[in-house]
Write an enzyme that holds these catalytic residues in place. Structure first.
Site, PDB file in Angstrom:
ATOM      1  N   GLY A   7       0.810  -1.221   0.000  1.00 51.35           N
ATOM      2  CA  GLY A   7       0.000   0.000   0.000  1.00 51.35           C
ATOM      3  C   GLY A   7       0.835   1.259   0.000  1.00 51.35           C
ATOM      4  N   GLY A  10      -0.815   4.531  -1.167  1.00 52.46           N
ATOM      5  CA  GLY A  10      -1.967   5.046  -0.436  1.00 52.46           C
ATOM      6  C   GLY A  10      -1.572   6.103   0.571  1.00 52.46           C
ATOM      7  N   VAL A  12      -1.648   6.175   3.933  1.00 54.88           N
ATOM      8  CA  VAL A  12      -0.798   5.697   5.024  1.00 54.88           C
ATOM      9  C   VAL A  12       0.586   5.331   4.499  1.00 54.88           C
ATOM     10  CG1 VAL A  12      -0.473   3.877   6.751  1.00 54.88           C
ATOM     11  CG2 VAL A  12      -2.731   4.908   6.432  1.00 54.88           C
ATOM     12  N   SER A 103      -8.662  -1.877  11.112  1.00 53.54           N
ATOM     13  CA  SER A 103      -9.593  -0.750  11.128  1.00 53.54           C
ATOM     14  C   SER A 103     -10.563  -0.894  12.293  1.00 53.54           C
ATOM     15  CB  SER A 103     -10.383  -0.708   9.817  1.00 53.54           C
ATOM     16  OG  SER A 103     -11.489   0.164   9.917  1.00 53.54           O
ATOM     17  N   SER A 104     -10.971   0.237  12.842  1.00 52.81           N
ATOM     18  CA  SER A 104     -11.954   0.203  13.927  1.00 52.81           C
ATOM     19  C   SER A 104     -13.328  -0.235  13.431  1.00 52.81           C
ATOM     20  CB  SER A 104     -12.043   1.576  14.605  1.00 52.81           C
ATOM     21  OG  SER A 104     -12.367   2.582  13.662  1.00 52.81           O
ATOM     22  N   CYS A 105     -13.493  -0.381  12.101  1.00 52.72           N
ATOM     23  CA  CYS A 105     -14.734  -0.963  11.565  1.00 52.72           C
ATOM     24  C   CYS A 105     -14.941  -2.397  12.049  1.00 52.72           C
ATOM     25  CB  CYS A 105     -14.695  -0.977  10.043  1.00 52.72           C
ATOM     26  SG  CYS A 105     -14.641   0.649   9.278  1.00 52.72           S
ATOM     27  N   TYR A 132     -15.701  -4.869   4.387  1.00 52.81           N
ATOM     28  CA  TYR A 132     -14.359  -4.387   4.743  1.00 52.81           C
ATOM     29  C   TYR A 132     -13.962  -4.888   6.127  1.00 52.81           C
ATOM     30  CZ  TYR A 132     -10.583  -0.975   5.542  1.00 52.81           C
ATOM     31  OH  TYR A 132      -9.381  -0.374   5.813  1.00 52.81           O
ATOM     32  N   LYS A 136     -10.760  -7.354   7.348  1.00 48.24           N
ATOM     33  CA  LYS A 136      -9.759  -6.925   8.324  1.00 48.24           C
ATOM     34  C   LYS A 136      -9.710  -7.867   9.528  1.00 48.24           C
ATOM     35  CE  LYS A 136      -8.009  -3.436   6.231  1.00 48.24           C
ATOM     36  NZ  LYS A 136      -6.583  -3.484   5.814  1.00 48.24           N
ATOM     37  N   PRO A 160      -6.124   1.420  13.824  1.00 50.79           N
ATOM     38  CA  PRO A 160      -6.231   2.880  13.904  1.00 50.79           C
ATOM     39  C   PRO A 160      -7.690   3.319  13.934  1.00 50.79           C
ATOM     40  CG  PRO A 160      -4.960   2.159  11.960  1.00 50.79           C
ATOM     41  CD  PRO A 160      -5.698   0.975  12.497  1.00 50.79           C
ATOM     42  N   HIS A 176     -12.925   9.384   2.650  1.00 53.54           N
ATOM     43  CA  HIS A 176     -13.487   9.381   3.986  1.00 53.54           C
ATOM     44  C   HIS A 176     -14.067  10.759   4.307  1.00 53.54           C
ATOM     45  CE1 HIS A 176     -10.754   5.833   4.327  1.00 53.54           C
ATOM     46  NE2 HIS A 176     -11.808   5.360   4.955  1.00 53.54           N
ATOM     47  N   TRP A 199     -25.157  14.491   6.094  1.00 58.61           N
ATOM     48  CA  TRP A 199     -25.917  13.238   6.186  1.00 58.61           C
ATOM     49  C   TRP A 199     -26.349  13.007   7.637  1.00 58.61           C
ATOM     50  CZ3 TRP A 199     -24.342   8.478   2.845  1.00 58.61           C
ATOM     51  CH2 TRP A 199     -24.352   8.839   1.485  1.00 58.61           C
TER      52      TRP A 199
END
Length: 309
Positions: A7, A10, A12, A103-105, A132, A136, A160, A176, A199
């Site tokens: 990556g 990207g 990061v 990811s915190s997702c 996603y 992860k 993160p 994002h 939104w």
């Protein structure tokens, strides 16, 4: 030190390559054209040939709510394949240290905040980014399995919070929230628009960290791994504080110089109502984020004006 970074093109990855620590090591960051991370045999051959000391897996198909909802198959399949291929190939090639960026997702949608590492896989995921998140989680579990099977290696995962900063994407369809809002409010100011839409009701809360702080953390972790320190296999990386969506819009408007009004579209999805992570594990290692929200937005806005508008 020889580091294989996925990556690298990207946000990061580019911030990692620009970090001062990177100047003191050999950083391998092939582009997707040079190395297709969804090609298992190609990834294995590359790592065996290059023999890195550390693998940092930062690659991924990323985006906000709109992007995740538009292509759940791509987010699940591509991210799963990349994570599995890179991490497993590193293990098969004898690489001792791997830093996987998650990811915190991954946290359950209804988990109590602040989110702690042990809450992963304890409840239903947020539907708007489930693909996603599943990818992860898979990569994270693989790292944990590898470390538990072999005391001679450390494969750990950093989780993160939401990120923004230099080299971010500012296209609303793929970006994002913070970069998308920077563009939206900048264009509203230039066009003289009286209102900007938000939104939902704007009361959902998010934790956004300036990406250079994550780069600091990654290299702090690598330095401790190289020194032989035993580190937790799963660590949150965040600020320890969050803000409402309305507060982010107001802060960005202040930096951009927009003086119009905000209107809320209650028909739009907002995702989780809050997503604040507990970063006490990584804080105990001596790392803390140092960039304030206004400073981070200002730096990102200046980058947008010079490079991305």
């Amino acid at each position: 030190m020889r580091i294989f970074l996925t990556g690298g093109s990207g946000m990061v990855g580019r911030n990692l390559q620009a970090h001062s620590f990177a100047q003191d090591c050999e950083l391998l960051a092939p582009s997707s054209r040079e190395l297709d991370l969804t090609d298992q045999s190609a990834v294995l051959a590359y790592i065996k040939a290059q023999k890195p000391d550390v693998v940092v897996h930062a690659a991924g198909q990323v985006g906000g709510i709109q992007a995740n909802m538009a292509d759940p198959v791509g987010f699940l399949v591509n991210n799963s394949l990349m994570g599995l291929h890179v991490i497993n190939a590193a293990y098969q090639s004898g690489v001792k240290h791997c830093v996987n960026l998650a990811s915190s997702c991954m946290y359950p949608r209804n988990a109590p905040n602040p989110l702690k590492e042990e809450q992963v896989l304890t409840g239903e995921l947020e539907p708007t980014n489930e693909g996603y998140a599943l990818a992860k989680i898979t990569a994270t579990r693989l790292c944990q399995y590898i470390s538990r099977m072999n005391d001679d290696v450390q494969y750990l995962t950093l989780i993160p919070c939401n990120l923004y900063g230099r080299y971010d994407k500012f296209d609303p369809a793929h970006s994002h929230m913070i970069p998308a809002v920077i563009r939206k409010i900048y264009e509203a100011r230039v066009q003289g628009a009286d209102t900007v839409g938000i939104w939902g009701d704007g009361e959902a809360r998010r934790e956004f960290m300036y990406v250079e702080d994550l780069a600091d953390c990654v290299f702090d972790v690598i330095d401790q791994l190289a020194a032989g320190e035993a580190l937790p296999d799963l660590m949150n990386v965040g600020l320890g504080t969050d803000y409402s969506i309305n507060q982010y819009y107001q802060a960005i408007a202040e930096v951009v110089g927009y003086e119009g009004r905000f209107e809320h579209d209650l028909s739009k999805p907002v995702g989780m109502r809050q997503k604040l992570i507990d970063s006490s594990r990584v804080n105990a290692l001596g790392w803390r984020a140092k960039t304030s929200l206004i400073d981070g937005i200002e730096k990102t806005y200046q980058y947008f004006l010079k490079e991305a508008k």
